[in-house]
Design a protein around this motif. Structure first.
Motif, PDB file in Angstrom:
ATOM      1  N   HIS A  88       0.878  -1.176   0.000  1.00  0.00           N
ATOM      2  CA  HIS A  88       0.000   0.000   0.000  1.00  0.00           C
ATOM      3  C   HIS A  88       0.911   1.221   0.000  1.00  0.00           C
ATOM      4  N   ASP A  89       0.283   2.404  -0.041  1.00  0.00           N
ATOM      5  CA  ASP A  89       1.077   3.631   0.015  1.00  0.00           C
ATOM      6  C   ASP A  89       2.024   3.599   1.212  1.00  0.00           C
ATOM      7  N   PHE A  90       3.222   4.149   1.026  1.00  0.00           N
ATOM      8  CA  PHE A  90       4.182   4.220   2.124  1.00  0.00           C
ATOM      9  C   PHE A  90       3.530   4.827   3.365  1.00  0.00           C
ATOM     10  N   ALA A  91       2.619   5.772   3.145  1.00  0.00           N
ATOM     11  CA  ALA A  91       1.997   6.466   4.269  1.00  0.00           C
ATOM     12  C   ALA A  91       1.200   5.527   5.173  1.00  0.00           C
ATOM     13  N   SER A  92       0.791   4.379   4.658  1.00  0.00           N
ATOM     14  CA  SER A  92       0.067   3.437   5.510  1.00  0.00           C
ATOM     15  C   SER A  92       0.957   2.922   6.639  1.00  0.00           C
ATOM     16  N   LEU A  93       2.275   2.964   6.437  1.00  0.00           N
ATOM     17  CA  LEU A  93       3.219   2.512   7.456  1.00  0.00           C
ATOM     18  C   LEU A  93       3.480   3.584   8.508  1.00  0.00           C
ATOM     19  N   ALA A  94       2.867   4.754   8.327  1.00  0.00           N
ATOM     20  CA  ALA A  94       2.979   5.801   9.348  1.00  0.00           C
ATOM     21  C   ALA A  94       2.306   5.378  10.645  1.00  0.00           C
ATOM     22  N   VAL A 139       8.223  -4.891  10.892  1.00  0.00           N
ATOM     23  CA  VAL A 139       7.828  -4.859   9.484  1.00  0.00           C
ATOM     24  C   VAL A 139       8.995  -4.344   8.656  1.00  0.00           C
ATOM     25  N   ARG A 140       9.215  -4.947   7.500  1.00  0.00           N
ATOM     26  CA  ARG A 140      10.332  -4.558   6.633  1.00  0.00           C
ATOM     27  C   ARG A 140       9.819  -4.244   5.230  1.00  0.00           C
ATOM     28  N   ILE A 141      10.295  -3.136   4.640  1.00  0.00           N
ATOM     29  CA  ILE A 141      10.010  -2.817   3.242  1.00  0.00           C
ATOM     30  C   ILE A 141      10.963  -3.624   2.363  1.00  0.00           C
ATOM     31  N   ILE A 142      10.409  -4.356   1.399  1.00  0.00           N
ATOM     32  CA  ILE A 142      11.253  -5.164   0.520  1.00  0.00           C
ATOM     33  C   ILE A 142      11.057  -4.829  -0.960  1.00  0.00           C
ATOM     34  N   GLY A 143      10.170  -3.912  -1.272  1.00  0.00           N
ATOM     35  CA  GLY A 143       9.954  -3.562  -2.670  1.00  0.00           C
ATOM     36  C   GLY A 143       9.046  -2.362  -2.797  1.00  0.00           C
ATOM     37  N   ARG A 144       8.744  -1.993  -4.029  1.00  0.00           N
ATOM     38  CA  ARG A 144       7.826  -0.869  -4.270  1.00  0.00           C
ATOM     39  C   ARG A 144       7.174  -1.038  -5.632  1.00  0.00           C
ATOM     40  N   ARG A 170     -12.789  13.706  -0.800  1.00  0.00           N
ATOM     41  CA  ARG A 170     -12.319  12.452  -0.207  1.00  0.00           C
ATOM     42  C   ARG A 170     -10.825  12.510   0.105  1.00  0.00           C
ATOM     43  N   ALA A 171     -10.499  12.119   1.320  1.00  0.00           N
ATOM     44  CA  ALA A 171      -9.107  11.948   1.718  1.00  0.00           C
ATOM     45  C   ALA A 171      -8.887  10.489   2.082  1.00  0.00           C
ATOM     46  N   VAL A 172      -7.805   9.907   1.595  1.00  0.00           N
ATOM     47  CA  VAL A 172      -7.404   8.600   2.100  1.00  0.00           C
ATOM     48  C   VAL A 172      -7.327   8.736   3.617  1.00  0.00           C
ATOM     49  N   PRO A 173      -7.814   7.751   4.381  1.00  0.00           N
ATOM     50  CA  PRO A 173      -7.836   7.886   5.846  1.00  0.00           C
ATOM     51  C   PRO A 173      -6.443   7.819   6.489  1.00  0.00           C
ATOM     52  N   LEU A 174      -5.568   8.718   6.046  1.00  0.00           N
ATOM     53  CA  LEU A 174      -4.210   8.829   6.571  1.00  0.00           C
ATOM     54  C   LEU A 174      -3.898  10.312   6.748  1.00  0.00           C
ATOM     55  N   ASP A 175      -3.100  10.640   7.762  1.00  0.00           N
ATOM     56  CA  ASP A 175      -2.848  12.047   8.098  1.00  0.00           C
ATOM     57  C   ASP A 175      -2.278  12.845   6.929  1.00  0.00           C
ATOM     58  N   LEU A 176      -1.382  12.233   6.153  1.00  0.00           N
ATOM     59  CA  LEU A 176      -0.759  12.948   5.042  1.00  0.00           C
ATOM     60  C   LEU A 176      -1.810  13.400   4.036  1.00  0.00           C
ATOM     61  N   MET A 233       1.030  13.837  -6.854  1.00  0.00           N
ATOM     62  CA  MET A 233       1.844  12.780  -6.241  1.00  0.00           C
ATOM     63  C   MET A 233       2.303  11.813  -7.321  1.00  0.00           C
ATOM     64  N   ASP A 234       3.555  11.362  -7.207  1.00  0.00           N
ATOM     65  CA  ASP A 234       3.966  10.166  -7.925  1.00  0.00           C
ATOM     66  C   ASP A 234       3.597   9.013  -7.006  1.00  0.00           C
ATOM     67  N   SER A 235       2.591   8.253  -7.401  1.00  0.00           N
ATOM     68  CA  SER A 235       2.065   7.211  -6.528  1.00  0.00           C
ATOM     69  C   SER A 235       3.009   6.016  -6.495  1.00  0.00           C
ATOM     70  N   VAL A 236       3.707   5.865  -5.375  1.00  0.00           N
ATOM     71  CA  VAL A 236       4.603   4.729  -5.176  1.00  0.00           C
ATOM     72  C   VAL A 236       4.127   3.972  -3.945  1.00  0.00           C
ATOM     73  N   LEU A 237       3.903   2.684  -4.101  1.00  0.00           N
ATOM     74  CA  LEU A 237       3.448   1.849  -3.003  1.00  0.00           C
ATOM     75  C   LEU A 237       4.611   1.035  -2.444  1.00  0.00           C
ATOM     76  N   ALA A 238       4.615   0.852  -1.142  1.00  0.00           N
ATOM     77  CA  ALA A 238       5.623   0.020  -0.491  1.00  0.00           C
ATOM     78  C   ALA A 238       5.132  -1.420  -0.428  1.00  0.00           C
TER      79      ALA A 238
END
Length: 328
Positions: A88-94, A139-144, A170-176, A233-238
């Motif tokens: 998911h978006d990197f921001a989900s790991l916030a 949790v470890r990031i291993i790709g994108r 609509r906002a994704v339910p994340l602070d960012l 945004m350049d949408s990059v998912l972790a």
């Protein structure tokens, strides 16, 4: 091939098509992407490639379309180990390390290639965040995955932040995302992706933002009339994994998985770039009006307001943004 969601998890698991050894390790891989979205293709192809690259030692079962829960449930599932990996978006790991959201911050990449390089597991900023994720959340990031630029869709013309002033968006339910939507000038209204078409249809929100691939795959053209190519945004998912599960795998299999995910990341960039102009035409053919800068869209106004709001709300992002800027 994926079956329909309603047929249950057992039949919704990705069928890899190859026999696997009795001793094969099975990884449960969850994500929220819908059928037809680029991220769903990524997960499907990565699962097959991982099985091939590990000579059948690793069998990946993919659960798309929020089958194992929404974003929060997925991240928590990976933390606890009930889900082995997800994306998911990197921001989900916030939820674990607040600064992880920096990789989704608006207007911080020079271009798509820069976004992909800056979010690689071996980039300095990702390495620094990754160690915190391991220490604090297991949790470890291993790709994108590169999904393309995110743009605004709405049910009226949006050419500047003034057009969205105080409107429910609509906002994704994340602070960012909440901060970014404030920068748009709108009123942030968190809505889960699974509930988005209904929220747009009923007027709970008047617009949303996503890559064009998602707008098309989720048939938002049925409930939205306009697209504004803000490219905010350049949408990059972790792609992330439970650390205990990761360390339980043979080193050779871990290396094979990392190699597959890196290769698929590069392919995802190619997929996204190749589909952008085609998707614009597709959405126009389906009745949407698409605005670019040549049509009076004030991208600079969006950039200035959004970056100012992010800088205000996330001052701790600054050193990471500087590290990202230094990536070639």
């Amino acid at each position: 091939m994926f079956t329909k969601i309603g047929m249950g998890l057992a039949t919704a698991v990705l069928a890899l098509g190859l026999s696997t050894p009795a001793s094969a390790e099975t990884l449960r891989y969850a994500h929220v992407g819908a059928e037809g979205d680029l991220q769903t293709r990524y997960a499907s192809e990565a699962a097959q490639a991982i099985q091939d690259a590990t000579d059948g030692n690793i069998n990946v079962q993919v659960f798309p379309a929020s089958q194992l829960g929404g974003v929060a449930e997925m991240v928590d599932g990976v933390r606890m180990g009930s889900i082995d990996m997800g994306h998911h978006d990197f921001a989900s790991l916030a939820r674990i390390v607040p600064e992880a959201a920096v990789f989704n911050a608006p207007y911080i990449y020079r271009d798509a290639e820069h976004a992909l390089h800056a979010t690689a597991p071996d980039s300095p900023a990702v390495q620094k965040i990754n160690q915190q994720l391991i220490d604090k959340g297991g949790v470890r990031i291993i790709g994108r995955i590169y999904r393309g630029k995110r743009h605004i869709s709405s049910n009226f013309a949006v050419k500047s932040p003034d057009d969205l002033s105080k409107k429910p968006f609509r906002a994704v339910p994340l602070d960012l995302w909440v901060s970014m939507v404030k920068g748009f000038g709108a009123t942030p209204t968190p809505v889960a992706v699974s509930e988005l078409p209904t929220a747009l249809m009923t007027g709970l929100v008047v617009g949303q933002e996503n890559p064009l691939t998602m707008i098309n795959a989720n048939q938002l053209y049925e409930v939205q009339s306009h697209v504004s190519l803000t490219g905010h945004m350049d949408s990059v998912l972790a792609v992330f994994v439970n650390e205990r599960k990761w360390q339980s795998l043979e080193e050779s299999d871990r290396q094979a998985i990392e190699a597959v995910l890196d290769d698929k990341a590069e392919q995802s960039l190619q997929w996204a770039q190749a589909s952008e102009s085609e998707l614009i035409q597709t959405l126009q053919d389906k009745g949407m009006t698409v605005f670019g800068e040549e049509d009076g869209l004030d991208v600079a106004a969006f950039r200035d307001q959004v970056r100012a709001q992010i800088d205000k709300d996330f001052p701790n992002f600054k050193p990471y943004i500087e590290m990202i800027a230094e990536v070639e």
